[in-house]
Design an enzyme around this catalytic site. Structure first.
Site, PDB file in Angstrom:
ATOM      1  N   PRO A   1       0.793  -1.234   0.000  1.00 18.06           N
ATOM      2  CA  PRO A   1       0.000   0.000   0.000  1.00 18.06           C
ATOM      3  C   PRO A   1       0.822   1.279   0.000  1.00 18.06           C
ATOM      4  CG  PRO A   1      -0.010  -0.966   2.190  1.00 18.06           C
ATOM      5  CD  PRO A   1       0.725  -1.924   1.303  1.00 18.06           C
ATOM      6  N   GLU A   2       1.478   1.580  -1.128  1.00 21.95           N
ATOM      7  CA  GLU A   2       2.010   2.928  -1.304  1.00 21.95           C
ATOM      8  C   GLU A   2       0.845   3.819  -1.743  1.00 21.95           C
ATOM      9  OE1 GLU A   2       5.826   3.659  -2.858  1.00 21.95           O
ATOM     10  OE2 GLU A   2       6.574   1.635  -2.512  1.00 21.95           O
TER      11      GLU A   2
ATOM     12  N   LYS B   1      -1.003   7.989   2.293  1.00 22.87           N
ATOM     13  CA  LYS B   1      -1.368   6.611   2.613  1.00 22.87           C
ATOM     14  C   LYS B   1      -2.596   6.542   3.513  1.00 22.87           C
ATOM     15  CE  LYS B   1       3.436   5.179   2.055  1.00 22.87           C
ATOM     16  NZ  LYS B   1       4.612   4.502   2.644  1.00 22.87           N
TER      17      LYS B   1
ATOM     18  N   ARG C   1      -0.599  17.758   9.000  1.00 21.03           N
ATOM     19  CA  ARG C   1       0.658  17.107   9.374  1.00 21.03           C
ATOM     20  C   ARG C   1       1.276  16.304   8.230  1.00 21.03           C
ATOM     21  NH1 ARG C   1      -2.680  13.161  12.571  1.00 21.03           N
ATOM     22  NH2 ARG C   1      -2.333  11.080  11.669  1.00 21.03           N
TER      23      ARG C   1
ATOM     24  N   ARG D   1      15.880   0.765   6.918  1.00 25.78           N
ATOM     25  CA  ARG D   1      15.243   0.349   5.672  1.00 25.78           C
ATOM     26  C   ARG D   1      16.306   0.114   4.609  1.00 25.78           C
ATOM     27  NH1 ARG D   1       9.827   3.659   4.478  1.00 25.78           N
ATOM     28  NH2 ARG D   1       9.432   1.695   3.403  1.00 25.78           N
TER      29      ARG D   1
END
Length: 375
Positions: free
Chosen positions: A108-109, A158, A227, A364
């Site tokens: 889910p990008e 997202k 945000r 990552r």
């Protein structure tokens, strides 16, 4: 509808699923799906990499003549997201598998969330919905939603938003393990931990395993938007706001682009590939990026993400580097799509032949070409 990157919008076509390899959730019992789960090692709700032959597509779902269960990853039945590898040889099953039970599950990008927003609007916009929480964890929120009209849907990075009459907004963040499934007609008996079920007279929708599933007030929706950084897929995106952060930061460029408060909706694939296409090293400090470089990088992100929304997968290679143009094998990977460096460590760069490098940044994996991205 999704933003076209030029201040307008364009319609999203339903995905088309040709024969190939995909990652898909297994959501039904043997009787419901036609799968002999024990013989496949499918004793829990999980995700299965399947090789599809002679598939057909209906309203976003697949029917298979055959699947090949190779390399399975599981989410536990409680939906907490623990993963274990399923060992053993590949196994096969023949169907057809019941329509509405196997649906593709892309990482889910941001493009995936925009596709979901369009899909949910197609299913339910303008309808008065019945809402329930079979799992029980969203029972109070479902009770407030039930009987209200879905006025529209929205994706921001997202984050997925359903806007209901009476200034009710459902906020969903799938995280790594959240999944939606939907189908026509009467909804089936709940399978697994269904956090939220929505149903109209025509269709149903189930949500499992999200990081967030909550109702927000208008001020809380505004705070959520505030945000987040600009989303390349939204017509209201302001890339100036992102560059103001990047231009004064010593943080590596890859980390900045993955920060959702800087740019919303970009994940590791888009960031890795956009930096390669721009010839920029992922570890370059953000403040070294020129304004011209940022304009080009933003424009490329808009184009790549729009293409992913349209195609339902992430393709980043230019025509001259496609398999048929280079005489090379097509990429075989559960994420699908042709890429330059993402998850290709040690393989030759499609442009210069240098081995693709892999490193780590903030926990990552990063992938890049030391020659093409020398900076």
């Amino acid at each position: 509808m999704v933003a076209d990157g030029k201040g307008g919008t364009h319609a999203v076509s339903p995905p088309k699923y040709p024969p190939g390899r995909f990652l898909t959730p297994i959501l039904g019992t043997a009787a419901e799906t036609g799968l002999d789960r024990p013989s496949l090692g499918l004793d829990r709700l999980g995700f299965l990499e399947v090789a599809v032959s002679r598939s057909s597509q209906h309203r976003g779902f697949l029917e298979f003549e055959s699947i090949n269960a190779a390399g399975t990853e599981w989410i536990d039945a409680a939906g907490t997201g623990s993963i274990e590898a399923a060992a053993g040889p590949s196994r096969s099953a023949r169907g057809p598998v019941g329509r509405g039970w196997l649906s593709l599950a892309p990482v889910p990008e941001g493009h995936t969330i925009h596709r979901l927003a369009a899909r949910h609007a197609e299913l339910f916009a303008g309808d008065k919905l019945h809402a329930a929480s079979p799992q029980g964890r969203f029972a109070e929120g479902a009770a407030r939603l039930s009987g209200t009209v879905l006025e529209g849907t929205e994706a921001y990075g997202k984050h997925l938003l359903h806007h209901y009459a009476g200034e009710l907004t459902l906020h969903v963040h799938l995280g790594l393990y959240g999944k939606f499934t939907d189908g026509p007609a009467e909804p089936p008996e709940p399978v697994g931990q269904v956090r939220l079920r929505l149903a109209s007279d025509r269709d149903w929708l189930d949500l499992r395993g999200p990081t967030a599933c909550e109702l927000l007030t208008p001020p809380e929706v505004a705070a959520l938007r505030d945000r987040l950084g600009p989303d390349p897929l939204r017509a209201d995106a302001d890339p100036e706001r992102a560059y103001a952060r990047i231009a004064r930061s010593p943080t590596p460029l890859a980390a900045l682009l993955l920060d959702q408060s800087v740019v919303a909706g970009t994940g590791l694939i888009f960031v890795t590939e956009a930096l390669f296409r721009a010839g920029l090293p992922p570890t370059m400090p953000g403040r070294q990026l020129t304004r011209t470089g940022w304009d080009a990088l933003w424009g490329d992100l808009v184009g790549l993400m729009r293409l992913a929304v349209e195609q339902g997968r992430i393709d980043t290679v230019r025509d001259t580097h496609l398999p048929e143009a280079m005489g090379r094998p097509a990429r075989v990977d559960r994420h699908g799509g042709e890429v330059y460096v993402y998850r290709r460590p040690g393989a030759p760069c499609h442009v210069c032949g240098t081995e693709v490098s892999r490193g780590e940044l903030a926990g990552r994996n990063l992938y890049w070409c030391r020659t093409c991205q020398a900076g």
